[in-house]
Design a protein around this motif. Structure first.
Motif, PDB file in Angstrom:
ATOM      1  N   VAL A  82      24.608  65.058  48.818  1.00 42.57           N
ATOM      2  CA  VAL A  82      25.607  65.556  49.774  1.00 42.57           C
ATOM      3  C   VAL A  82      26.203  64.382  50.569  1.00 42.57           C
ATOM      4  O   VAL A  82      27.405  64.346  50.845  1.00 42.57           O
ATOM      5  CB  VAL A  82      24.975  66.609  50.716  1.00 42.57           C
ATOM      6  N   GLU A  83      25.354  63.390  50.891  1.00 40.90           N
ATOM      7  CA  GLU A  83      25.843  62.226  51.653  1.00 40.90           C
ATOM      8  C   GLU A  83      26.960  61.496  50.912  1.00 40.90           C
ATOM      9  O   GLU A  83      27.975  61.132  51.487  1.00 40.90           O
ATOM     10  CB  GLU A  83      24.697  61.240  51.916  1.00 40.90           C
ATOM     11  N   GLU A  84      26.743  61.311  49.599  1.00 43.34           N
ATOM     12  CA  GLU A  84      27.764  60.623  48.792  1.00 43.34           C
ATOM     13  C   GLU A  84      29.042  61.446  48.711  1.00 43.34           C
ATOM     14  O   GLU A  84      30.150  60.909  48.757  1.00 43.34           O
ATOM     15  CB  GLU A  84      27.240  60.408  47.367  1.00 43.34           C
ATOM     16  N   LEU A  85      28.853  62.789  48.577  1.00 44.38           N
ATOM     17  CA  LEU A  85      30.028  63.670  48.485  1.00 44.38           C
ATOM     18  C   LEU A  85      30.826  63.671  49.783  1.00 44.38           C
ATOM     19  O   LEU A  85      32.048  63.712  49.767  1.00 44.38           O
ATOM     20  CB  LEU A  85      29.585  65.095  48.140  1.00 44.38           C
ATOM     21  N   ARG A  86      30.113  63.588  50.907  1.00 38.70           N
ATOM     22  CA  ARG A  86      30.805  63.525  52.194  1.00 38.70           C
ATOM     23  C   ARG A  86      31.668  62.265  52.273  1.00 38.70           C
ATOM     24  O   ARG A  86      32.787  62.296  52.767  1.00 38.70           O
ATOM     25  CB  ARG A  86      29.781  63.522  53.341  1.00 38.70           C
ATOM     26  N   TYR A  87      31.098  61.161  51.767  1.00 34.53           N
ATOM     27  CA  TYR A  87      31.833  59.904  51.770  1.00 34.53           C
ATOM     28  C   TYR A  87      33.094  60.015  50.901  1.00 34.53           C
ATOM     29  O   TYR A  87      34.197  59.671  51.333  1.00 34.53           O
ATOM     30  CB  TYR A  87      30.936  58.766  51.280  1.00 34.53           C
ATOM     31  N   CYS A 146      28.115  65.606  64.563  1.00 35.82           N
ATOM     32  CA  CYS A 146      28.425  67.004  64.896  1.00 35.82           C
ATOM     33  C   CYS A 146      29.712  67.082  65.719  1.00 35.82           C
ATOM     34  O   CYS A 146      30.556  67.938  65.485  1.00 35.82           O
ATOM     35  CB  CYS A 146      27.295  67.629  65.693  1.00 35.82           C
ATOM     36  N   GLN A 147      29.809  66.164  66.679  1.00 38.94           N
ATOM     37  CA  GLN A 147      31.010  66.153  67.529  1.00 38.94           C
ATOM     38  C   GLN A 147      32.266  65.894  66.698  1.00 38.94           C
ATOM     39  O   GLN A 147      33.288  66.553  66.878  1.00 38.94           O
ATOM     40  CB  GLN A 147      30.874  65.045  68.576  1.00 38.94           C
ATOM     41  N   VAL A 148      32.142  64.921  65.775  1.00 37.58           N
ATOM     42  CA  VAL A 148      33.303  64.561  64.950  1.00 37.58           C
ATOM     43  C   VAL A 148      33.686  65.716  64.025  1.00 37.58           C
ATOM     44  O   VAL A 148      34.864  66.074  63.911  1.00 37.58           O
ATOM     45  CB  VAL A 148      33.016  63.274  64.136  1.00 37.58           C
ATOM     46  N   THR A 149      32.675  66.350  63.385  1.00 33.15           N
ATOM     47  CA  THR A 149      33.019  67.446  62.467  1.00 33.15           C
ATOM     48  C   THR A 149      33.557  68.650  63.238  1.00 33.15           C
ATOM     49  O   THR A 149      34.409  69.366  62.731  1.00 33.15           O
ATOM     50  CB  THR A 149      31.815  67.861  61.594  1.00 33.15           C
ATOM     51  N   GLY A 177      17.312  57.667  67.801  1.00 31.99           N
ATOM     52  CA  GLY A 177      18.481  57.054  67.154  1.00 31.99           C
ATOM     53  C   GLY A 177      19.084  58.014  66.146  1.00 31.99           C
ATOM     54  O   GLY A 177      20.307  58.238  66.115  1.00 31.99           O
ATOM     55  N   ARG A 178      18.204  58.610  65.344  1.00 30.42           N
ATOM     56  CA  ARG A 178      18.659  59.564  64.310  1.00 30.42           C
ATOM     57  C   ARG A 178      19.340  60.775  64.969  1.00 30.42           C
ATOM     58  O   ARG A 178      20.400  61.225  64.513  1.00 30.42           O
ATOM     59  CB  ARG A 178      17.432  59.990  63.481  1.00 30.42           C
ATOM     60  N   THR A 179      18.739  61.264  66.058  1.00 32.04           N
ATOM     61  CA  THR A 179      19.322  62.418  66.771  1.00 32.04           C
ATOM     62  C   THR A 179      20.702  62.068  67.311  1.00 32.04           C
ATOM     63  O   THR A 179      21.638  62.871  67.215  1.00 32.04           O
ATOM     64  CB  THR A 179      18.403  62.829  67.947  1.00 32.04           C
ATOM     65  N   ALA A 180      20.831  60.842  67.847  1.00 35.20           N
ATOM     66  CA  ALA A 180      22.123  60.410  68.400  1.00 35.20           C
ATOM     67  C   ALA A 180      23.188  60.375  67.305  1.00 35.20           C
ATOM     68  O   ALA A 180      24.327  60.811  67.511  1.00 35.20           O
ATOM     69  CB  ALA A 180      21.970  59.032  69.040  1.00 35.20           C
ATOM     70  N   VAL A 181      22.800  59.880  66.105  1.00 33.21           N
ATOM     71  CA  VAL A 181      23.752  59.796  64.982  1.00 33.21           C
ATOM     72  C   VAL A 181      24.200  61.203  64.588  1.00 33.21           C
ATOM     73  O   VAL A 181      25.397  61.478  64.411  1.00 33.21           O
ATOM     74  CB  VAL A 181      23.121  59.059  63.774  1.00 33.21           C
ATOM     75  N   ILE A 182      23.188  62.128  64.455  1.00 31.34           N
ATOM     76  CA  ILE A 182      23.517  63.511  64.059  1.00 31.34           C
ATOM     77  C   ILE A 182      24.408  64.168  65.118  1.00 31.34           C
ATOM     78  O   ILE A 182      25.385  64.829  64.801  1.00 31.34           O
ATOM     79  CB  ILE A 182      22.222  64.344  63.831  1.00 31.34           C
ATOM     80  N   TYR A 183      24.090  63.915  66.390  1.00 31.50           N
ATOM     81  CA  TYR A 183      24.863  64.510  67.478  1.00 31.50           C
ATOM     82  C   TYR A 183      26.315  64.037  67.426  1.00 31.50           C
ATOM     83  O   TYR A 183      27.258  64.823  67.533  1.00 31.50           O
ATOM     84  CB  TYR A 183      24.227  64.151  68.829  1.00 31.50           C
ATOM     85  N   LYS A 184      26.486  62.716  67.185  1.00 34.96           N
ATOM     86  CA  LYS A 184      27.844  62.162  67.140  1.00 34.96           C
ATOM     87  C   LYS A 184      28.613  62.755  65.956  1.00 34.96           C
ATOM     88  O   LYS A 184      29.774  63.120  66.068  1.00 34.96           O
ATOM     89  CB  LYS A 184      27.781  60.630  67.020  1.00 34.96           C
ATOM     90  N   LYS A 202      38.782  58.568  60.217  1.00 33.95           N
ATOM     91  CA  LYS A 202      38.336  57.165  60.284  1.00 33.95           C
ATOM     92  C   LYS A 202      36.997  57.089  61.015  1.00 33.95           C
ATOM     93  O   LYS A 202      36.092  56.365  60.594  1.00 33.95           O
ATOM     94  CB  LYS A 202      39.373  56.295  60.997  1.00 33.95           C
ATOM     95  N   GLU A 203      36.861  57.866  62.083  1.00 35.81           N
ATOM     96  CA  GLU A 203      35.628  57.889  62.861  1.00 35.81           C
ATOM     97  C   GLU A 203      34.485  58.464  62.027  1.00 35.81           C
ATOM     98  O   GLU A 203      33.366  57.956  62.031  1.00 35.81           O
ATOM     99  CB  GLU A 203      35.862  58.756  64.095  1.00 35.81           C
ATOM    100  N   LEU A 204      34.789  59.518  61.297  1.00 36.06           N
ATOM    101  CA  LEU A 204      33.785  60.170  60.451  1.00 36.06           C
ATOM    102  C   LEU A 204      33.266  59.201  59.380  1.00 36.06           C
ATOM    103  O   LEU A 204      32.064  59.128  59.116  1.00 36.06           O
ATOM    104  CB  LEU A 204      34.408  61.403  59.773  1.00 36.06           C
ATOM    105  N   LEU A 205      34.197  58.433  58.818  1.00 29.87           N
ATOM    106  CA  LEU A 205      33.810  57.518  57.736  1.00 29.87           C
ATOM    107  C   LEU A 205      32.939  56.367  58.229  1.00 29.87           C
ATOM    108  O   LEU A 205      32.156  55.798  57.457  1.00 29.87           O
ATOM    109  CB  LEU A 205      35.055  56.983  57.019  1.00 29.87           C
ATOM    110  N   LEU A 206      33.058  56.029  59.518  1.00 31.26           N
ATOM    111  CA  LEU A 206      32.239  54.960  60.091  1.00 31.26           C
ATOM    112  C   LEU A 206      30.757  55.276  59.979  1.00 31.26           C
ATOM    113  O   LEU A 206      29.918  54.393  59.787  1.00 31.26           O
ATOM    114  CB  LEU A 206      32.584  54.768  61.578  1.00 31.26           C
ATOM    115  N   ASP A 207      30.426  56.584  60.109  1.00 39.22           N
ATOM    116  CA  ASP A 207      29.028  57.002  60.106  1.00 39.22           C
ATOM    117  C   ASP A 207      28.559  57.516  58.750  1.00 39.22           C
ATOM    118  O   ASP A 207      27.496  58.113  58.650  1.00 39.22           O
ATOM    119  CB  ASP A 207      28.822  58.123  61.142  1.00 39.22           C
ATOM    120  N   THR A 208      29.362  57.334  57.729  1.00 38.64           N
ATOM    121  CA  THR A 208      28.979  57.868  56.422  1.00 38.64           C
ATOM    122  C   THR A 208      28.507  56.728  55.538  1.00 38.64           C
ATOM    123  O   THR A 208      29.082  55.635  55.579  1.00 38.64           O
ATOM    124  CB  THR A 208      30.186  58.602  55.779  1.00 38.64           C
TER     125      THR A 208
END
Lengths: 169, 169
Positions: B76-81, B24-27, B15-22, B116-122
């Motif tokens: 870093v997570e908060e800063l990304r958000y 990566c695609q968005v960034t 699950g974690r790998t799938a989230v990171i992979y997605k 918008k897509e990026l923010l969904l996963d942040t």
């Protein structure tokens, strides 16, 4: 002798006709370039909605100014010259703020070329009133009262006055 | 029992790998859209040279702000958000000033979709410092100190911070 005068008058009439014909061509080209769809696309759609240009009051020559100047005894020929100069200035200003690759750059460049051609055939004799306006127009940009106007509004006005000054032709 | 725990851990890791992979695609999509040539064309060439947007100080999140916030203990997570929210706001503002037929309209719309897509996963959990910044960002537009910035400068900055925050991914 009489035949010589007749020939001279014929050449004069032909020359005048050629000048009028050329001016008709130029004003027709101007009319085509300034049609609503083109003004909307190049001066409206391709600019940010809130973008305005700072211009001098003399740089916006409206139909009501034209009527007022005619009432002061200014001839249509002089007004055409003034209108040409004012709008050439406006187009130079618009071109200056556009990057070379802006989608309206080519349109403004072509319009400017037509105005230059139009001014070649326009009289340069000016009465005192016109000379005063021209003097205010030539003052440095940061002097005198100014107002902010949308680029499309500037060319909408230019089109309206084209009709008022060249309708007959 | 041990086999059950192992399976659970495997699913978690997947699950974690799938989230990171997605992500990566968005960034990566974001990186491609924000490359220099595109920023130059859509935010530079297609805008008048003197056009600037009025934004709040908080709406320009620079690399030095990021460093300073990390020094204050922000993750870093908060800063990304925060960066995602700030740039989504900026893109909405740019889109608002563009007529639908402006040649940059589609580009900004697509960028906005990626954000918008990026923010969904942040993550949305925020420390007090981030909450304060967010509160200032949400104040009405005409309150607080503001500055005028070229649209391209806003996205140049957005691109630099993308690198600072997502370089590893």
């Amino acid at each position: 002798m009489q035949r010589g005068i007749l020939l001279f008058l014929c050449i004069l009439a032909l020359g005048r006709t050629a000048v009028i014909y050329k001016r008709c061509q130029v004003t027709r080209a101007l009319n085509d370039k300034l049609l609503y769809d083109k003004r909307l696309t190049y001066l409206g759609d391709y600019f940010p909605k809130d973008y305005k240009m700072i211009v001098r009051y003399e740089e916006v020559l409206r139909c009501q100014n034209i009527t007022s100047l005619i009432n002061q005894g200014i001839t249509v020929e002089e007004l055409r010259y003034l209108w040409g100069i004012v709008n050439e200035d406006i187009l130079i200003k618009i071109k200056e703020v556009l990057p070379d690759r802006h989608p309206s750059f080519g349109y403004i460049t072509e319009l400017l070329k037509i105005f230059k051609e139009l001014l070649l055939d326009t009289i340069t004799h000016q009465t005192e009133i016109i000379q005063d306006i021209m003097e205010r127009l030539r003052k440095p940009d940061d002097t005198g009262p100014r107002k902010s106007v949308r680029p499309k509004a500037l060319l909408d006005n230019c089109f309206r006055v084209l009709y008022a000054l060249y309708e007959e032709e």
